[in-house]
Design an enzyme around this catalytic site. Structure first.
Site, PDB file in Angstrom:
ATOM      1  N   LYS A  54      37.863  57.746  76.099  1.00 34.69           N
ATOM      2  CA  LYS A  54      39.311  57.569  75.903  1.00 34.69           C
ATOM      3  C   LYS A  54      40.080  58.715  76.549  1.00 34.69           C
ATOM      4  CE  LYS A  54      38.494  55.059  71.606  1.00 34.69           C
ATOM      5  NZ  LYS A  54      38.445  55.128  70.134  1.00 34.69           N
ATOM      6  N   GLN A  98      39.734  59.185  65.256  1.00 34.02           N
ATOM      7  CA  GLN A  98      38.497  58.458  65.547  1.00 34.02           C
ATOM      8  C   GLN A  98      37.719  58.164  64.260  1.00 34.02           C
ATOM      9  OE1 GLN A  98      37.502  57.330  68.655  1.00 34.02           O
ATOM     10  NE2 GLN A  98      35.879  56.293  67.518  1.00 34.02           N
ATOM     11  N   ASP A 124      46.637  53.001  67.645  1.00 32.55           N
ATOM     12  CA  ASP A 124      45.540  52.105  67.259  1.00 32.55           C
ATOM     13  C   ASP A 124      46.072  50.875  66.518  1.00 32.55           C
ATOM     14  OD1 ASP A 124      42.941  52.598  68.066  1.00 32.55           O
ATOM     15  OD2 ASP A 124      42.549  54.101  66.518  1.00 32.55           O
TER      16      ASP A 124
END
Ligand code: NAD
Length: 311
Positions: A54, A98, A124
């Site tokens: 990412k 994460q 997200d």
């Protein structure tokens, strides 16, 4: 094999090419690039790889991409304080924490931390504010894996409106948002899960099957109507030789790779499905690269929306 392969890798590159000049334009106008902060707590080998990918994808499109690392010994208060600092940071438009968080942080740590992220920076799409907006069909930052799948279906010309869709899996990050996005595009959607009786029979009625379970080769030919589109979200590392042998015929290159390395990455969809499906996403090279690219698109959108005050 008869199914057309839906190349997520190629589409991911295409979307990156579309994003990059917009990022350059934002940077020129603002005197700073869009900023993405990724919070990584503790050491989790798979997370290290995901985070690295990412960060690289972010730098490749021209973002400021920062890794904010906390040690395994960090408390929930430490994680929440970091999120608060990033919420206030002018340099960061997107925040991603994460998963999974270390178990010692407690069973509700993930929801407490996700809830703390400012919705306008929630790239997200996990906060209740963004999920609620998405459910109501209002502008929102939408979870990356399901929005990538919609993008793939649309750009590949696969009709959604009026079609029967079956989503296997009901997680908050894939299954549920996937079902809602398909519904918003006028599919007739069935959501299946571990308690669904006659799973194969239910799936066989669908024109579009999305498998997001985490079970290697669960979706066999018996699940698929001839000509249906099958999207394989699963990412499973097979280390058992009996499982590998049940998935691949003797001469298959993946079986050879398994014997060489002792493991192989497979999806939830059995390779035999390629003989019946009309179109199919491969693993790897299907949904995975699109998930990362949608994160980039969400970060750019978050930056543009913050700037315009349109959140
Ligand atoms: P999860 O474990 O949170 O959810 C799995 C779902 O599958 C549950 O809703 C459960 O009810 C259902 N399920 C379990 N066993 C079943 C069975 N036998 N029959 C029918 N349904 C069953 O998982 P998740 O986070 O949604 O991820 C699913 C898979 O997708 C995993 O392999 C994960 O690694 C992968 N994934 C891939 C990407 C990507 O970018 N490619 C992104 C997210 C998740």
């Amino acid at each position: 094999m008869t199914a057309r392969l839906l190349d997520g890798q190629a589409l991911a590159r295409q979307i990156q090419r579309e994003i990059t000049p917009q990022v350059a334009d934002f940077t020129r106008r603002q005197g700073r690039p869009p900023g993405l902060a990724i919070v990584l707590v503790g050491h989790h080998p798979a997370s290290e790889v995901y985070v690295r990918n990412k960060l690289k994808a972010g730098s490749d499109v021209g973002f400021r991409a920062d890794l904010e690392r906390l040690p395994e010994s960090a408390s929930l208060a430490d994680v929440l304080a970091l999120v608060e600092r990033l919420n206030r940071s002018d340099a960061h438009d997107g925040i991603l924490v994460q998963s999974p968080l270390p178990k010692v942080l407690g069973p509700d740590a993930a929801s407490r931390v996700f809830d703390a992220i400012a919705p306008e920076k929630d790239v997200d799409g996990f906060t209740p504010a963004n999920v609620g907006r998405m459910v109501q069909g209002r502008p929102a930052l939408v979870a990356c894996t399901p929005s990538g799948i919609i993008e793939l279906l649309v750009r590949e010309g696969i009709p959604i409106a009026g079609r029967r869709a079956c989503v296997i899996g009901r997680s908050d990050i894939v299954g549920k948002p996937m079902a809602l996005l398909l519904l918003q595009r006028d599919a007739t959607v069935t959501v299946c899960h571990s308690k669904t009786p006659d799973l194969a029979g239910v799936c066989r009625e669908a024109d579009i099957v999305v498998a997001a379970v985490g079970r290697a080769g669960l979706v066999t030919k018996a699940f698929v109507k001839p000509g249906a589109t099958v999207v394989d979200v699963g990412m499973n590392t097979v280390t058992d030789s009996a499982v590998a042998a049940s998935l691949f015929p003797e001469e298959h290159p993946k079986l050879a790779r398994f014997r060489e390395r002792g493991s192989v990455l497979v999806g939830d969809v059995h390779p035999e499905v390629a003989d019946v499906a009309g179109a199919l996403t491969p693993v790897p090279g299907g949904v995975g690269p699109l998930t990362v690219t949608m994160l980039m698109r969400n970060t750019l959108r978050a930056a543009q929306a913050r700037l315009a005050g349109s959140w």
